[in-house]
Design a protein around this motif. Structure first.
Motif, PDB file in Angstrom:
ATOM      1  N   PRO A  50      31.631  29.268   7.158  1.00 33.86           N
ATOM      2  CA  PRO A  50      31.620  30.196   5.950  1.00 33.86           C
ATOM      3  C   PRO A  50      31.487  31.733   6.549  1.00 33.86           C
ATOM      4  N   THR A  51      32.270  32.486   6.210  1.00 37.09           N
ATOM      5  CA  THR A  51      32.359  33.818   6.487  1.00 37.09           C
ATOM      6  C   THR A  51      31.861  34.591   4.973  1.00 37.09           C
TER       7      THR A  51
ATOM      8  N   TYR B  82      33.934  33.679   2.086  1.00 35.10           N
ATOM      9  CA  TYR B  82      35.216  33.088   2.400  1.00 35.10           C
ATOM     10  C   TYR B  82      34.866  31.698   2.793  1.00 35.10           C
ATOM     11  N   HIS B  83      35.778  30.928   1.857  1.00 38.16           N
ATOM     12  CA  HIS B  83      35.521  29.307   1.950  1.00 38.16           C
ATOM     13  C   HIS B  83      36.744  28.669   1.594  1.00 38.16           C
ATOM     14  N   GLU B  84      37.008  27.533   2.223  1.00 37.09           N
ATOM     15  CA  GLU B  84      38.284  26.717   1.689  1.00 37.09           C
ATOM     16  C   GLU B  84      39.496  27.695   1.618  1.00 37.09           C
TER      17      GLU B  84
ATOM     18  N   ALA C 269      43.876  39.195   7.087  1.00 39.48           N
ATOM     19  CA  ALA C 269      43.412  38.737   8.350  1.00 39.48           C
ATOM     20  C   ALA C 269      44.322  38.236   9.133  1.00 39.48           C
ATOM     21  N   LYS C 270      44.370  38.688  10.481  1.00 35.16           N
ATOM     22  CA  LYS C 270      45.449  38.400  11.371  1.00 35.16           C
ATOM     23  C   LYS C 270      45.363  37.081  11.975  1.00 35.16           C
ATOM     24  N   HIS C 271      43.958  36.280  11.945  1.00 37.51           N
ATOM     25  CA  HIS C 271      43.538  35.262  12.208  1.00 37.51           C
ATOM     26  C   HIS C 271      42.890  34.472  11.041  1.00 37.51           C
ATOM     27  N   LYS C 272      42.762  33.197  11.282  1.00 33.44           N
ATOM     28  CA  LYS C 272      41.874  32.367  10.143  1.00 33.44           C
ATOM     29  C   LYS C 272      40.389  32.642  10.465  1.00 33.44           C
TER      30      LYS C 272
ATOM     31  N   GLU D  40      31.879  39.188   7.857  1.00 37.03           N
ATOM     32  CA  GLU D  40      33.054  40.281   8.210  1.00 37.03           C
ATOM     33  C   GLU D  40      33.388  40.723   6.954  1.00 37.03           C
ATOM     34  N   MET D  41      33.861  42.055   7.017  1.00 39.04           N
ATOM     35  CA  MET D  41      34.210  42.844   5.734  1.00 39.04           C
ATOM     36  C   MET D  41      35.174  42.298   4.988  1.00 39.04           C
TER      37      MET D  41
END
Length: 166
Positions: free
Chosen positions: A36-37, A46-48, A29-32, A63-64
């Motif tokens: 949650p995602t 995606y967490h923490e 990923a180019k950005h944080k 997001e994939m």
């Protein structure tokens, strides 16, 4: 006296450019990501700051994940070539070990998965989403059945080729 070899200059620490990405990874990923995602394909969350297996939170951004993205694009990071006469005689047993290695790795690291297992003339090619799973599969085959094991790592492409034969 300074000597120079054709096209070679030693790296000086005082001339390194800090903060530049050492290797380019199109799947990072180019950005944080917002927390949650959740991945709509596999359900990883995606967490923490990392992808993990967890219950999907309500109102999660979608997001994939990088592993599903690699699988979708059929662009693996690891290649494991399994071959030899022993493979021909014990194909199912060896592929079962490969799938068990994936299950073990995937349980702890959601981004480590098998992309595809393809039959070849003299064996099989197992492609993986990460280099760690490819290495783990090679080491598991070698540990269980001995044989010849080789690793070829391409640092620029962050790509690992593993060859196991017996």
């Amino acid at each position: 006296m300074k000597t120079r070899f054709a096209g070679f200059q030693p790296i000086r620490p005082d001339r390194l450019i800090w903060g530049q990405e050492y290797r380019h990874d199109a799947y990072k990923a180019k950005h944080k990501l917002p927390e949650p995602t959740a991945c709509p394909v596999c359900g990883a969350v995606y967490h923490e700051g990392r992808w993990q297996w967890a219950p999907r939170p309500a109102q999660a951004h979608e997001e994939m994940c990088p592993a599903c993205h690699r699988i979708h694009d059929e662009f693996p990071a690891g290649f494991v070539t399994v071959g030899g006469q022993f493979f021909k005689e014990h194909r199912e047993e060896l592929l079962h070990l490969v799938k068990n290695e994936e299950a073990k790795a995937k349980a702890e690291h959601p981004m480590e998965r098998i992309v595809k297992i393809e039959d070849q003339d003299d064996g099989a090619l197992v492609t993986t989403t990460g280099i760690h799973l490819a290495r783990g599969i090679g080491e598991a085959l070698h540990h269980a059945y001995k044989g010849e094991l080789e690793f070829h790592y391409n640092e620029q492409e962050n790509l690992l080729r593993v060859v196991w034969e017996r």
